[in-house]
Design an enzyme around this catalytic site. Structure first.
Site, PDB file in Angstrom:
ATOM      1  N   ASN A  87      -9.732  -0.699  49.153  1.00  0.00           N
ATOM      2  CA  ASN A  87      -8.617  -1.871  49.972  1.00  0.00           C
ATOM      3  C   ASN A  87      -7.774  -2.407  48.721  1.00  0.00           C
ATOM      4  O   ASN A  87      -8.268  -2.991  47.991  1.00  0.00           O
ATOM      5  CB  ASN A  87      -9.779  -2.619  50.590  1.00  0.00           C
ATOM      6  CG  ASN A  87      -8.716  -3.764  51.542  1.00  0.00           C
ATOM      7  OD1 ASN A  87      -7.885  -3.978  51.136  1.00  0.00           O
ATOM      8  ND2 ASN A  87      -9.336  -3.611  52.713  1.00  0.00           N
ATOM      9  N   HIS A 108     -17.391  -5.126  53.232  1.00  0.00           N
ATOM     10  CA  HIS A 108     -17.003  -6.429  52.910  1.00  0.00           C
ATOM     11  C   HIS A 108     -17.988  -6.964  52.211  1.00  0.00           C
ATOM     12  O   HIS A 108     -19.157  -7.149  52.391  1.00  0.00           O
ATOM     13  CB  HIS A 108     -17.184  -7.228  54.506  1.00  0.00           C
ATOM     14  CG  HIS A 108     -15.893  -8.319  54.610  1.00  0.00           C
ATOM     15  ND1 HIS A 108     -16.311  -9.481  54.246  1.00  0.00           N
ATOM     16  CD2 HIS A 108     -14.686  -8.239  55.281  1.00  0.00           C
ATOM     17  CE1 HIS A 108     -15.136 -10.282  54.323  1.00  0.00           C
ATOM     18  NE2 HIS A 108     -14.420  -9.526  54.930  1.00  0.00           N
ATOM     19  N   HIS A 116      -5.013  -7.032  48.365  1.00  0.00           N
ATOM     20  CA  HIS A 116      -4.770  -7.998  47.509  1.00  0.00           C
ATOM     21  C   HIS A 116      -3.648  -7.880  46.662  1.00  0.00           C
ATOM     22  O   HIS A 116      -3.124  -8.790  46.087  1.00  0.00           O
ATOM     23  CB  HIS A 116      -6.136  -8.249  46.701  1.00  0.00           C
ATOM     24  CG  HIS A 116      -7.436  -8.691  47.403  1.00  0.00           C
ATOM     25  ND1 HIS A 116      -7.305 -10.064  47.989  1.00  0.00           N
ATOM     26  CD2 HIS A 116      -8.501  -8.356  47.722  1.00  0.00           C
ATOM     27  CE1 HIS A 116      -8.387 -10.295  48.842  1.00  0.00           C
ATOM     28  NE2 HIS A 116      -9.296  -9.207  48.348  1.00  0.00           N
ATOM     29  N   GLU A 121     -18.549   1.208  60.789  1.00  0.00           N
ATOM     30  CA  GLU A 121     -18.316   0.504  59.464  1.00  0.00           C
ATOM     31  C   GLU A 121     -19.139  -0.900  59.921  1.00  0.00           C
ATOM     32  O   GLU A 121     -18.684  -1.612  60.392  1.00  0.00           O
ATOM     33  CB  GLU A 121     -16.870   0.154  59.018  1.00  0.00           C
ATOM     34  CG  GLU A 121     -16.843  -0.558  57.806  1.00  0.00           C
ATOM     35  CD  GLU A 121     -15.512  -0.742  57.115  1.00  0.00           C
ATOM     36  OE1 GLU A 121     -14.533   0.017  57.333  1.00  0.00           O
ATOM     37  OE2 GLU A 121     -15.466  -1.675  56.112  1.00  0.00           O
ATOM     38  N   ARG A 164       0.979 -10.637  56.508  1.00  0.00           N
ATOM     39  CA  ARG A 164       0.533 -11.698  55.463  1.00  0.00           C
ATOM     40  C   ARG A 164       0.664 -11.002  54.149  1.00  0.00           C
ATOM     41  O   ARG A 164       0.651 -11.483  52.878  1.00  0.00           O
ATOM     42  CB  ARG A 164      -0.537 -12.506  55.566  1.00  0.00           C
ATOM     43  CG  ARG A 164      -1.854 -11.719  55.543  1.00  0.00           C
ATOM     44  CD  ARG A 164      -3.027 -12.654  55.447  1.00  0.00           C
ATOM     45  NE  ARG A 164      -3.254 -13.582  56.660  1.00  0.00           N
ATOM     46  CZ  ARG A 164      -4.302 -14.119  57.049  1.00  0.00           C
ATOM     47  NH1 ARG A 164      -5.412 -13.920  56.219  1.00  0.00           N
ATOM     48  NH2 ARG A 164      -4.357 -14.636  58.101  1.00  0.00           N
ATOM     49  N   THR A 207     -11.071 -10.882  57.297  1.00  0.00           N
ATOM     50  CA  THR A 207     -11.778 -10.769  58.497  1.00  0.00           C
ATOM     51  C   THR A 207     -13.314 -11.386  58.531  1.00  0.00           C
ATOM     52  O   THR A 207     -14.218 -10.988  57.632  1.00  0.00           O
ATOM     53  CB  THR A 207     -11.860  -8.962  58.508  1.00  0.00           C
ATOM     54  OG1 THR A 207     -10.762  -8.485  58.035  1.00  0.00           O
ATOM     55  CG2 THR A 207     -12.270  -8.704  59.920  1.00  0.00           C
ATOM     56  N   GLU A 253      -6.416  -0.156  58.701  1.00  0.00           N
ATOM     57  CA  GLU A 253      -7.390  -1.127  59.419  1.00  0.00           C
ATOM     58  C   GLU A 253      -6.307  -2.180  60.312  1.00  0.00           C
ATOM     59  O   GLU A 253      -5.383  -2.075  59.691  1.00  0.00           O
ATOM     60  CB  GLU A 253      -7.957  -2.079  58.597  1.00  0.00           C
ATOM     61  CG  GLU A 253      -9.253  -1.551  57.706  1.00  0.00           C
ATOM     62  CD  GLU A 253      -9.750  -2.824  56.681  1.00  0.00           C
ATOM     63  OE1 GLU A 253      -9.244  -3.835  57.021  1.00  0.00           O
ATOM     64  OE2 GLU A 253     -10.528  -2.303  56.156  1.00  0.00           O
ATOM     65  N   ARG A 299      -1.862  -6.256  59.064  1.00  0.00           N
ATOM     66  CA  ARG A 299      -1.978  -7.742  59.918  1.00  0.00           C
ATOM     67  C   ARG A 299      -0.822  -8.092  60.881  1.00  0.00           C
ATOM     68  O   ARG A 299       0.423  -7.480  60.421  1.00  0.00           O
ATOM     69  CB  ARG A 299      -2.515  -8.858  59.184  1.00  0.00           C
ATOM     70  CG  ARG A 299      -3.818  -8.629  58.627  1.00  0.00           C
ATOM     71  CD  ARG A 299      -4.139  -9.849  57.683  1.00  0.00           C
ATOM     72  NE  ARG A 299      -4.657 -10.779  58.551  1.00  0.00           N
ATOM     73  CZ  ARG A 299      -5.890 -11.152  58.745  1.00  0.00           C
ATOM     74  NH1 ARG A 299      -7.010 -10.524  58.027  1.00  0.00           N
ATOM     75  NH2 ARG A 299      -6.224 -12.058  59.863  1.00  0.00           N
ATOM     76  N   HIS A 307      -4.725  -2.896  55.499  1.00  0.00           N
ATOM     77  CA  HIS A 307      -4.782  -3.678  56.959  1.00  0.00           C
ATOM     78  C   HIS A 307      -3.359  -4.343  57.066  1.00  0.00           C
ATOM     79  O   HIS A 307      -3.012  -5.138  56.359  1.00  0.00           O
ATOM     80  CB  HIS A 307      -5.809  -4.693  56.799  1.00  0.00           C
ATOM     81  CG  HIS A 307      -6.179  -5.577  58.090  1.00  0.00           C
ATOM     82  ND1 HIS A 307      -7.306  -6.855  58.189  1.00  0.00           N
ATOM     83  CD2 HIS A 307      -5.567  -5.472  59.139  1.00  0.00           C
ATOM     84  CE1 HIS A 307      -6.971  -7.059  59.240  1.00  0.00           C
ATOM     85  NE2 HIS A 307      -6.073  -6.377  59.945  1.00  0.00           N
TER      86      HIS A 307
HETATM   87  N1  PXP Z   1     -13.788  -3.329  55.356  1.00  0.00           N
HETATM   88  C1  PXP Z   1     -13.023  -4.099  56.127  1.00  0.00           C
HETATM   89  C2  PXP Z   1     -13.090  -3.781  57.702  1.00  0.00           C
HETATM   90  C3  PXP Z   1     -12.356  -5.275  55.758  1.00  0.00           C
HETATM   91  O1  PXP Z   1     -11.719  -5.847  56.886  1.00  0.00           O
HETATM   92  C4  PXP Z   1     -12.361  -5.618  54.483  1.00  0.00           C
HETATM   93  C5  PXP Z   1     -11.643  -6.779  53.787  1.00  0.00           C
HETATM   94  O2  PXP Z   1     -10.325  -6.667  53.932  1.00  0.00           O
HETATM   95  C6  PXP Z   1     -12.928  -4.608  53.526  1.00  0.00           C
HETATM   96  C7  PXP Z   1     -13.972  -3.744  54.142  1.00  0.00           C
HETATM   97  C8  PXP Z   1     -12.966  -5.210  52.160  1.00  0.00           C
HETATM   98  O3  PXP Z   1     -13.687  -6.330  51.907  1.00  0.00           O
HETATM   99  P1  PXP Z   1     -13.803  -6.873  50.386  1.00  0.00           P
HETATM  100  O4  PXP Z   1     -12.409  -7.122  50.126  1.00  0.00           O
HETATM  101  O5  PXP Z   1     -14.665  -8.277  50.562  1.00  0.00           O
HETATM  102  O6  PXP Z   1     -14.310  -5.916  49.385  1.00  0.00           O
END
Ligand code: PXP
Length: 271
Positions: free
Chosen positions: A7, A190, A10, A151, A49, A101, A70, A45, A43
């Site tokens: 992901n 997550h 960031h 998921e 953001r 999330t 996402e 959004r 994602h």
């Molecule tokens: N899966 C989903 C559905 C998420 O919303 C996120 C966070 O954006 C992640 C995985 C990844 O989470 P983390 O950044 O805590 O590894």
């Protein structure tokens, strides 16, 4: 072997801190792929953001592995997704005031909106996953509503302390079993990091883990390509039949040993 979806939201968050052009999530996706990522997860959004429309469109053209988009149930975002046609769409809940999330999507409370979103995404040919809490009723609803995958939200497991860790892991294991019985693909994500991911990766038939924060944080020190490689080594060692008992016996000390082991074997064979 469990697939790793990286992901990269960031990276876009850092760019948006200055509202400039760097660091570019498109570059980040290429680096993650070179490190062995099986998927790139972003994602889009409603408030844009971090990831924006330009990123999603360019990523669709440049990502060679799986592009997992996402999104919330918002018709505007669903329409963009249907047009961009990611390989996978993951429906998530979204609240403007949240930092990330929080909690899974409640498929029962949002049944009508879920139906509309699924119809639009399926018509565009996407493989559709639902990000839900590890609860029986939500898993059953996912199958009834026609999702291809689920998921499981691992946030509560990741935040757990002491005895609570084993309890939350057991909850994920039971949920994983239910997802498989219901014939859907099993994903999780997550709050996973280089240590707590080991037990989750070993849940039977775990197919995909989506990880962002831990990998991007590690990338600050070793670079994104290497941070992804390291996570792949942890997943490889955690899930290879021969190494399972060995990793288990290492417990908390597993991560440095696993990384060292990966290097001795000549690095990540997926690179
Ligand atoms: N899966 C989903 C559905 C998420 O919303 C996120 C966070 O954006 C992640 C995985 C990844 O989470 P983390 O950044 O805590 O590894």
């Amino acid at each position: 072997m469990v697939e790793l979806g990286v992901n990269i939201d960031h990276v876009a968050t850092l760019r948006q801190a200055r509202k400039t052009y760097e660091p570019d999530p498109v570059w980040a996706a290429a680096e993650a792929e070179l490190g062995g990522a099986d998927g790139i997860t972003v994602h889009l959004r409603e408030d844009r953001r971090h990831i924006n429309d330009r990123d999603v469109r360019l990523l669709r053209q440049t990502v060679q592995c799986k592009l997992n988009l996402e999104m919330s149930l918002t018709p505007e975002i669903i329409a963009i997704a249907a047009e961009v046609a990611p390989d996978q769409a993951t429906l998530v809940p979204e609240r403007r005031e949240e930092v990330t999330t929080e909690g899974g999507l409640d498929l029962l409370a949002n049944a009508d909106r879920v139906h509309d979103a699924l119809t639009g995404l399926k018509a565009a040919g996407a493989f559709v996953s639902a990000f839900i809490d590890p609860e029986e009723a939500q898993i059953d609803a996912a199958q009834d509503q026609g999702f291809d995958a689920v998921e499981l939200h691992t946030g509560e497991y990741a935040n757990a302390k002491g005895d609570e860790v084993a309890m939350q892991l057991h909850r994920l294991e039971r949920a994983g079993e239910r997802v498989r019985e219901r014939g859907m693909r099993l994903h999780a994500g997550h709050g996973l990091n280089y240590r707590n991911v080991i037990a989750v990766a070993r849940i039977p038939l775990m197919a995909e883990l989506n990880i962002g924060h831990a990998i991007v944080s590690r990338a600050m020190f070793v670079g994104l390509r290497e941070a992804v490689r390291e996570m792949k080594r942890v997943l490889d060692a955690a899930t290879s039949a021969r190494d399972v008992r060995w990793v288990e016996s290492l417990g908390e000390r597993a991560v440095p040993k696993v990384l060292d082991y990966g290097q001795r074997k000549g690095g990540n064979r997926n690179v």
